[in-house]
Scaffold this motif. Structure first.
Motif, PDB file in Angstrom:
ATOM      1  N   SER A   5      -9.580   2.990  -9.116  1.00 41.11           N
ATOM      2  CA  SER A   5      -9.877   2.701  -7.861  1.00 41.11           C
ATOM      3  C   SER A   5     -11.496   2.386  -7.545  1.00 41.11           C
ATOM      4  O   SER A   5     -11.799   2.261  -6.418  1.00 41.11           O
ATOM      5  CB  SER A   5      -9.586   3.812  -6.931  1.00 41.11           C
ATOM      6  OG  SER A   5     -10.371   4.855  -6.821  1.00 41.11           O
ATOM      7  N   GLN A  64     -11.743   0.460   0.585  1.00 39.18           N
ATOM      8  CA  GLN A  64     -10.711  -0.016   0.992  1.00 39.18           C
ATOM      9  C   GLN A  64     -10.616  -0.178   2.485  1.00 39.18           C
ATOM     10  O   GLN A  64     -10.226  -1.406   2.858  1.00 39.18           O
ATOM     11  CB  GLN A  64      -9.706   0.781   0.426  1.00 39.18           C
ATOM     12  CG  GLN A  64      -8.244   0.002   0.420  1.00 39.18           C
ATOM     13  CD  GLN A  64      -8.084  -1.269  -0.275  1.00 39.18           C
ATOM     14  OE1 GLN A  64      -8.803  -1.553  -1.341  1.00 39.18           O
ATOM     15  NE2 GLN A  64      -7.456  -2.078   0.266  1.00 39.18           N
ATOM     16  N   LYS A  90      -7.114   3.781  -4.113  1.00 38.63           N
ATOM     17  CA  LYS A  90      -7.252   2.326  -4.010  1.00 38.63           C
ATOM     18  C   LYS A  90      -6.362   1.690  -2.643  1.00 38.63           C
ATOM     19  O   LYS A  90      -6.622   0.617  -1.949  1.00 38.63           O
ATOM     20  CB  LYS A  90      -6.627   1.660  -5.391  1.00 38.63           C
ATOM     21  CG  LYS A  90      -7.070   0.266  -5.383  1.00 38.63           C
ATOM     22  CD  LYS A  90      -6.848  -0.320  -6.784  1.00 38.63           C
ATOM     23  CE  LYS A  90      -7.154  -1.778  -7.038  1.00 38.63           C
ATOM     24  NZ  LYS A  90      -8.499  -2.055  -6.792  1.00 38.63           N
ATOM     25  N   ASN A 120       0.631  -1.121  -0.019  1.00 40.38           N
ATOM     26  CA  ASN A 120      -0.209   0.100   0.183  1.00 40.38           C
ATOM     27  C   ASN A 120       0.955   1.303   0.084  1.00 40.38           C
ATOM     28  O   ASN A 120       0.776   2.288  -0.574  1.00 40.38           O
ATOM     29  CB  ASN A 120      -0.906  -0.064   1.269  1.00 40.38           C
ATOM     30  CG  ASN A 120      -2.184  -1.054   1.150  1.00 40.38           C
ATOM     31  OD1 ASN A 120      -2.014  -1.899   0.136  1.00 40.38           O
ATOM     32  ND2 ASN A 120      -3.035  -0.734   1.722  1.00 40.38           N
TER      33      ASN A 120
END
Length: 287
Positions: A190, A248, A124, A6
């Motif tokens: 996303s 997310q 995202k 991430n």
């Protein structure tokens, strides 16, 4: 625990966003909404470097939002903001010229694609670039307005201020074209930053999940009685409608509590009711 994957995508996304901003938007005197738009207004008026204003604008917002944002979102957002600041500072020392000054349509298209791709990767991965996103979350916490409504209002305010300061309707219209492209690219990468998603969760830890969603995501939850076809076991399915910007965070929360949960996510093309079109007193939001 922050995930290296991430963090990597947030930093790469910050680089794409900053590249489009520094080498396309600024040289062609286009604008932006939100906190970035304020940043550009100050740069065009006083020559204050964007990387410096980015950090100065966001520091007080992070301090204010410390107890409002979830820790994970806060940390990822901090990485996104610092990433954008660092990239802008680096690009300041790398002279690159993209010869599109006579074609603002191409500038708006290419800038929109690059910045949208960067923001899409950041969203995202669960982060933000700070600014209006933090303001929207703070405003939503203490008012009856939704996150989407506050972000839209802030963008409109900044672009209106831009017109009043620079009397440059032509470039503001090109900016609106670019912002539209940014939004579409974010949707593509996303699955969108604004808008809504319906999330249905089948889990043996439904009540624990519902409690966590209520405390961390702050969206309404409905428990639906259900029965497994093969097991014949009765369970409570969890159903919640959330903003796309929270998707997310929702998936990571579910995975932490029950990695084996069965999840379906659907587009909510129109959402009516409390938190979306009605306030906490069941009254319509003022237009």
């Amino acid at each position: 625990m922050l995930r290296a994957k991430n963090l990597f995508f947030i930093l790469v996304g910050a680089g794409l966003f900053s590249f489009g901003l520094y080498y396309l938007i600024i040289p062609n005197h286009l604008y932006e909404g939100g906190a970035t738009g304020i940043n550009l207004i100050l740069y065009y008026l006083f020559g204050i470097q964007p990387w410096l204003m980015n950090i100065l604008i966001n520091i007080p917002l992070f301090i204010i939002g410390w107890k409002i944002l979830g820790k994970r979102t806060l940390y990822y957002s901090l990485v996104g903001t610092l990433g954008v600041t660092a990239w802008l500072a680096i690009f300041e020392h790398i002279p690159i010229t993209i010869p599109l000054e006579n074609d603002l349509i191409l500038v708006a298209i290419l800038g929109g694609i690059l910045m949208g791709a960067g923001l899409g990767m950041i969203f995202k991965a669960g982060g933000t670039t700070g600014g209006s996103d933090i303001l929207a979350r703070i405003g939503h916490k203490y008012t009856s307005y939704t996150i989407g409504q506050i972000i839209l209002a802030f963008d409109i305010f900044v672009l209106t201020l831009t017109i009043l300061v620079f009397h440059d309707l032509r470039n503001v219209l090109y900016t609106l074209m670019m912002v539209t492209i940014v939004s579409r690219v974010i949707d593509f990468i996303s699955d969108g930053n604004y808008g809504s998603k319906g999330v249905m969760i089948v889990s043996e830890k439904s009540h624990e999940l519902a409690q966590a969603i209520d405390e961390n995501i702050e969206r309404g939850i409905t428990l639906i009685k259900a029965q497994g076809f093969y097991s014949r076991k009765e369970i409570d399915m969890v159903y919640s409608v959330i903003y796309k910007s929270q998707l997310q965070e929702m998936k990571e929360l579910i995975h932490r509590i029950d990695p084996h949960a069965f999840i379906t996510i659907t587009d909510a093309h129109e959402v009516l009711g409390e938190g979306f079109t009605l306030d906490s007193n069941k009254q319509p939001f003022e237009k």
